[in-house]
Design a protein around this motif. Structure first.
Motif, PDB file in Angstrom:
ATOM      1  N   VAL A 628      40.363  33.332  25.752  1.00 26.42           N
ATOM      2  CA  VAL A 628      39.623  34.248  25.826  1.00 26.42           C
ATOM      3  C   VAL A 628      38.659  34.281  27.125  1.00 26.42           C
ATOM      4  CG1 VAL A 628      39.102  34.072  23.400  1.00 26.42           C
ATOM      5  CG2 VAL A 628      37.361  32.867  24.896  1.00 26.42           C
ATOM      6  N   ASP A 629      38.578  32.812  27.740  1.00 31.92           N
ATOM      7  CA  ASP A 629      37.846  33.812  29.133  1.00 31.92           C
ATOM      8  C   ASP A 629      38.821  34.617  30.370  1.00 31.92           C
ATOM      9  OD1 ASP A 629      36.242  32.915  31.234  1.00 31.92           O
ATOM     10  OD2 ASP A 629      36.263  30.933  31.875  1.00 31.92           O
ATOM     11  N   GLN A 630      37.747  35.712  31.006  1.00 28.27           N
ATOM     12  CA  GLN A 630      38.576  36.651  31.678  1.00 28.27           C
ATOM     13  C   GLN A 630      38.405  36.171  32.953  1.00 28.27           C
ATOM     14  OE1 GLN A 630      39.968  39.085  30.627  1.00 28.27           O
ATOM     15  NE2 GLN A 630      40.210  38.515  28.614  1.00 28.27           N
ATOM     16  N   LEU A 631      37.227  34.415  33.641  1.00 27.59           N
ATOM     17  CA  LEU A 631      36.964  34.172  34.444  1.00 27.59           C
ATOM     18  C   LEU A 631      36.117  35.278  35.658  1.00 27.59           C
ATOM     19  CD1 LEU A 631      40.577  33.070  35.530  1.00 27.59           C
ATOM     20  CD2 LEU A 631      38.662  31.543  34.610  1.00 27.59           C
ATOM     21  N   GLY A 708      42.236  41.651  45.773  1.00 26.42           N
ATOM     22  CA  GLY A 708      41.085  41.053  45.859  1.00 26.42           C
ATOM     23  C   GLY A 708      40.339  40.762  44.640  1.00 26.42           C
ATOM     24  N   SER A 709      40.665  41.447  43.042  1.00 27.58           N
ATOM     25  CA  SER A 709      40.950  40.801  42.242  1.00 27.58           C
ATOM     26  C   SER A 709      40.719  39.557  41.736  1.00 27.58           C
ATOM     27  CB  SER A 709      40.929  41.284  40.998  1.00 27.58           C
ATOM     28  OG  SER A 709      39.785  42.726  40.366  1.00 27.58           O
ATOM     29  N   ALA A 710      41.676  38.899  42.121  1.00 25.43           N
ATOM     30  CA  ALA A 710      42.868  37.366  42.701  1.00 25.43           C
ATOM     31  C   ALA A 710      41.800  36.427  42.857  1.00 25.43           C
ATOM     32  CB  ALA A 710      44.180  37.212  43.246  1.00 25.43           C
ATOM     33  N   ILE A 711      41.447  37.419  43.886  1.00 23.30           N
ATOM     34  CA  ILE A 711      40.730  36.030  44.995  1.00 23.30           C
ATOM     35  C   ILE A 711      39.237  35.475  44.188  1.00 23.30           C
ATOM     36  CG2 ILE A 711      39.103  35.280  46.793  1.00 23.30           C
ATOM     37  CD1 ILE A 711      41.474  35.329  47.540  1.00 23.30           C
TER      38      ILE A 711
END
Length: 1114
Positions: A628-631, A708-711
């Motif tokens: 459930v973690d959205q990081l 950018g979101s991946a970073i």
């Protein structure tokens, strides 16, 4: 009317008890019928009849046999009352009748019938005043010795006698008692010889017919006896002060007593009992202060009708009346609070009247109260302090008065019976005196009563058998604990033979025991220790230790070979409860061997199941947390949290494993060490597994996210891992490795301990470190690629750049500023610092690569200038004014190499030449030895005419260059670099043929400015050559002398003090000749690469020639 010169024995006669007194004594209640505090119950009646008798019939018989005789006694007492009660309240006869009618629950008809029997069908008593003359003080001394021989006359005079006596006297007379009544009505005390403070303690009973108009008279006289003349003369000889008294005595008739004073009291003004000091009044005004007399007066009955209560003693009746009044008082109270000994005014008045009329001593009254209250205590809510008060009174009276035999027997039985009853209450103290602030004081008071009973002289005298209260209380506690345990065990019996049900029943039973032990330790122990010096906690704990050990052994024996997860789970609460109980042994006063010492042995089979349950539960929770973690970083509070929810959840999930270790607290040290190894291994497994599933989660979320979101997610992952690493660092503290080491130091070696647990933790830490470095490398690669692109874009094909160095480096700096700011905000400080170091090293590496591989040599200088500027900007950026990397980290060997390379490549050719000569000057200074010889010069500079004077003195130890083993040397002087001294021509000395140590002694002057001499790199190059006629001159060696070091050059040009001074003294210097090393000078290589510069190439060519001539390469 009876008379007696000695104290009367009437009280003792009235105290005789009847044979049936104890035949109807209320029996003691069994422990099963103990009272419950907070509730008031009716007194149980004596059981002289069958248990199945009709309750109404029993009540009727009780009323006829017990209450009505007492009721008649009270009616008789009211009808023949004398004196005022001590109470401040005054009650009429009708009010007293109404009260006793309510207290005894009599109807109007019964009241009328009993009144007729008590008043009309009975004989009235003889009214008496019991007068006790105790003592006197301060009386007059009538004898010549100054003392008196006092005695007292007592009588009661009726109203008519008083009047008759007063009329018959012609004048006031001192003697009233003697003259007024007959001798048989006068009572006389003993004569006390020669005293002014006589003590009699004599009691007299004075009868009278009517209290109205009657008065009590006491006269005190000094007894005078006839004495001889010789005695009088002897007294005269011994006391001249008594002369006046003797004259008076001579006038007086022989044998006449002297009047000392009198007391007159009206009977109707007296209380039922009086005990006071009375002033002795005079008959005349002579000697008004005649002292005081201490009297005890009490109104009593003689010949009281015996038909009222069927011949029972007054003591028995008093006890019955008291119990009935107490029951009536308590029944009328609305509150459930215990009775504290208070009675209404009517009851107190009736009790006082009855006790006084029947001459019941205070001792018998207190005895009756003790017997009554101790019995009421067993059925009604009576405050214990009431009993303590009566015990204190009995102990006081025991020394003052002897009890009749029957009363002694009753007191002994009552004390012993109450002890037995009190011990029954002690055995049931858990139920009767719960651990509350209101109940425990009652237990304390009860124990104090038991202690007080055992301390009383009455108990010790009447119960001679050995009675140790401490042992009796301990026995009662043990018996009560056994009964309590059996009851609880019965309540928690399993309904079926299912093992889980059996374990659940045992768990509930142990829970009850655990709570009871806690109450004994925290509450009841203080009560028992302070009251009877019994450590109830130790007594109870040892009893439970034996009982529980048997229960546990019996239950665990049923489970051998049948252990499974569900059963093991049900055993865990049992283990925890037993462990908590076992820890309480630290509070025992006397330890000894306990049966629960090795209680953990029965749970060895269940232990692996507990560990597996904790591991699997924690692992499942961690997996759900990652799913459930959205990081995304958690933003809560003033300080943002940079890791995600799963990292927080992981810490919370691992915490139960640490808590399990605390809960288990396995007693065996060696087994505890193995348990710690297993728990640490489980935690490390969970951490490593978390890393794997977190990476998978990143991969899954990155598939549908932009770059950018991946970073961003990668930054969060790095923070999560770093947070987890810090948690692992705290694991030894959380699991208390230090405490375990102390426990196991005798069974586990130091090396074994430290090679096992820390190595497990280090392996997990290394996994986390690798994962963090991997993530940081991924971030760094992206940044390095962009940095390399920006650096390459700064290159230009033109010699003159199209834009300034600052503008060329600006895109790269803006990019780094933006990226580093983002990383700083989204990475924890440890990870940000970890990212900066490799990023800096890679940036230096990129700059070095592009600087050394630049294809266009014509634009290399400009490009290197930009790269040098970029390097300086990067250094400031990464240092961040001390908030980033340290200067030591920044100034690595790679950095120094790059900076040196860029610094040289960014310089112009002339600047490089200056650098070349500076290097040569430095090399000259450190060069030692005369391998190639040496030359001696004498140099100076005159500022006045700007002339540099050089005098070549000699050369020594030159190399033989000719075939004859000699040389033809000469010295060439040249000012370098040439672009600084373009107009100065080289100078040479004369040639010295065939000489290796030539003497030149020649002087040369050069016209050069001070600025030229002080320029960086400016030097005098001294070259020694061997002259050859047919070929080029051979190279002997060269030396370099910095012009700055020549006398007269140092100092500023505008220094007036230097300019005004005379010319500097020439300095002699010996220069060692050197040979250049071929192809080792990078400056020459750099200059050589600049092909398009003629001046530069000429310089390089000249230096390369010198290198060819050098013997260093041979």
């Amino acid at each position: 009317m009876s008379s007696n010169g000695e104290p009367t024995s009437t009280r003792n006669n009235l105290l005789q008890a009847t044979e049936q007194e104890h035949g109807s004594r209320q029996r003691q209640f069994s422990p099963g019928h103990v009272r419950k505090l907070g509730f008031t119950r009716k007194l149980r009646e004596r059981r002289d009849f069958k248990d199945d008798e009709n309750p109404e019939e029993k009540a009727r018989k009780h009323k006829e046999q017990e209450l009505k005789p007492l009721y008649k006694e009270l009616l008789y007492t009211i009808a023949h009352k004398m004196g005022h009660p001590s109470s401040t309240e005054v009650f009429t006869d009708s009010e007293l009748h109404q009260y006793i009618k309510e207290a005894f629950a009599m109807t109007d008809l019964e009241h009328s019938s009993l009144s007729e029997k008590a008043l009309q069908n009975t004989e009235p008593p003889v009214y008496c005043l019991m007068a006790t003359v105790k003592e006197a003080k301060g009386i007059l001394g009538k004898d010549v010795t100054g003392f008196s021989d006092p005695y007292c006359l007592l009588t009661i005079m009726e109203d008519e006698e008083e009047k008759r006596t007063r009329k018959s006297r012609a004048k006031p007379c001192k003697s009233v008692v003697k003259d007024a009544v007959s001798d048989d009505k006068i009572y006389q005390t003993d004569v006390k010889k020669q005293t002014l403070n006589p003590i009699w303690n004599q009691t007299f009973i004075l009868e009278f017919e009517d209290i109205i108009g009657a008065s009590f008279h006491l006269e005190m006289w000094d007894k005078d006896e006839e004495v001889s003349l010789s005695q009088k003369l002897e007294e005269f000889k011994t006391s001249f002060n008594s002369l006046r008294r003797m004259i008076k005595e001579a006038k007086k008739e022989k044998g006449t007593d002297d009047f000392l004073g009198h007391v007159v009291l009206k009977l109707q003004d007296l209380h039922c009992t009086e005990d006071n000091w009375y002033n002795l009044e005079p008959r005349t005004e002579t000697y008004p202060d005649r002292g005081q007399c201490h009297l005890n007066l009490k109104f009593i009955h003689k010949l009281r009708d015996g038909t009222l209560s069927a011949g029972r003693s007054a003591y028995i009746n008093y006890s019955g009346i008291l119990q009935q009044f107490v029951q009536a008082y308590i029944s009328k109270q609305q509150s459930s609070a215990p009775w504290k000994g208070a009675l209404c005014g009517e009851a107190q008045t009736m009790l006082e009247l009855y006790a006084t009329q029947n001459d019941l001593s205070p001792f018998l009254q207190d005895l009756a109260k003790w017997v009554a209250y101790s019995k009421l205590y067993q059925s009604l809510e009576v405050d214990s302090s009431v009993l303590l008060q009566q015990l204190t009174s009995i102990e006081y009276h025991w020394h003052q008065q002897e009890l009749p035999h029957q009363q002694k027997q009753e007191l002994g039985d009552s004390l012993h019976g109450f002890l037995h009853y009190g011990l029954c209450l002690v055995a049931k103290y858990r139920d009767i005196f719960p651990p509350t602030s209101s109940a425990t004081p009652k237990l304390h008071t009860l124990l104090r009563i038991l202690v007080q009973i055992c301390k009383t002289r009455a108990f010790q005298k009447l119960n001679p058998a050995q009675f140790d209260l401490h042992d009796e209380v301990c026995d009662a506690i043990q018996t009560g604990t056994q009964e309590w345990f059996n009851i609880k065990k019965g309540l928690h019996q399993p309904m079926t033979k299912d093992l889980s049900e059996i374990v659940g029943a045992l768990s509930r039973l142990i829970g009850e025991v655990q709570e009871d032990i806690k109450h004994n330790k925290d509450v009841w122990n203080r009560v028992f220790v302070s009251a009877v010096q019994v450590d109830v906690f130790t007594v109870v704990y040892k009893k439970f230790d034996s009982l529980l050990a048997n229960e546990v052994i019996e239950t665990m024996s049923l489970m051998e070979g049948q252990m499974e997860q569900t059963l093991a789970n049900s055993l865990f609460p049992v283990y925890l409860s037993l462990q908590a109980i076992h820890k309480d042994k630290a509070f025992l006063q006397k330890r000894g061997l306990l049966e629960l010492t090795n209680f953990q042995e029965g749970f060895r089979e269940a232990l692996p199941y507990w560990l597996n349950q904790a591991f699997s539960t924690t692992q499942d929770r961690v997996e759900r947390a990652v799913q459930v973690d959205q990081l995304q970083p958690l933003q809560s509070g003033a300080v943002p949290i940079k890791h995600s929810s799963s990292a927080v959840d992981l810490v919370a999930c691992v915490q139960p494993i640490c808590h399990l270790w605390e809960q288990l607290s396995w007693p065996d040290p060696e087994e505890a060490f193995m348990l710690m190894v297993k728990l640490t291994e489980d935690v490390c497994k969970i951490v490593v597994n978390y890393c794997h599933i977190l990476k998978e989660r990143v991969r899954t979320l990155s598939e549908n996210s932009d770059h950018g979101s991946a970073i961003n997610m990668l930054c969060v992952v790095v923070n999560d891992l770093e947070h987890l690493r810090s948690v692992l660092t705290q694991l030894p503290t959380q699991l208390n490795w230090a405490g375990l080491r102390d426990r196991t130091q005798n069974v586990i070696g130091e090396n074994q301990f430290h090679n096992t647990l820390p190595s497990q933790l280090q392996q997990a830490q290394s996994v986390l470190g690798r994962e963090i470095r991997s993530a940081l490398d991924t971030l760094g690669k992206r940044l390095n690629t962009d940095i390399e692109t920006h650096v390459k874009s700064m290159a230009t094909r033109r010699r003159i750049p199209s834009k300034s160095t600052e503008d060329a480096a600006a895109p790269l700096m803006r990019y780094l500023e933006q990226e580093l700011k983002y990383m700083n905000e989204n990475l924890v400080q440890e990870n940000f610092n970890s990212l900066l170091t490799p990023l800096w090293n890679n940036s230096v590496k990129i700059l070095y690569q592009v600087a050394t591989k630049h294809p266009q040599q014509d634009g290399l200088m400009v490009y290197c200038q930009r790269l040098l500027y970029t390097l300086q900007c990067l250094e400031q950026c990464f240092h961040a004014e001390g908030n980033g990397l340290s200067l030591k980290t920044l100034h690595s060997e790679e950095y120094k190499t790059l900076k040196g390379h860029l610094t040289h490549n960014a310089l112009s050719s002339r600047q490089l030449m200056e650098k070349f000569f500076e290097r040569k000057i430095t090399e000259q200074k450190v060069y030692s030895g005369e391998k190639y010889g040496a030359v001696t010069l004498l140099t100076s500079y005159r500022r006045s005419d700007q002339r540099l004077r050089v005098e070549v003195l000699n050369a020594v130890n030159l190399l033989p260059m000719d075939s004859n083993g000699l040389s033809d040397p000469f010295v060439q002087l040249c000012l370098e670099p040439n672009h600084i001294f373009p107009e100065v021509e080289p100078r040479s000395t004369q040639i010295k043929s065939c000489d290796l140590n030539p003497l030149f002694d020649e002087a040369f002057e050069f016209l050069v400015s001070l600025e030229q001499c002080q320029t960086s790199g400016a030097c005098l190059m001294v070259t020694v050559l061997d002259h050859d006629t047919l070929s080029s001159d051979d190279f002997e060696g060269e030396a370099f002398l910095a012009l700055k070091g020549i006398p007269g050059v140092a100092g500023r040009k505008d220094d007036d003090e230097l300019n005004s001074k005379p010319d500097a003294v020439p300095a002699q210097i010996r220069l060692h000749l050197m040979h250049p090393k071929p192809n080792e000078d990078n400056i020459l290589r750099l200059l050589e690469s600049r092909k398009g510069e003629r001046e530069t190439q000429a310089f390089v060519k000249k230096r390369r020639l010198r290198e060819k001539q050098s013997q260093e390469g041979i």
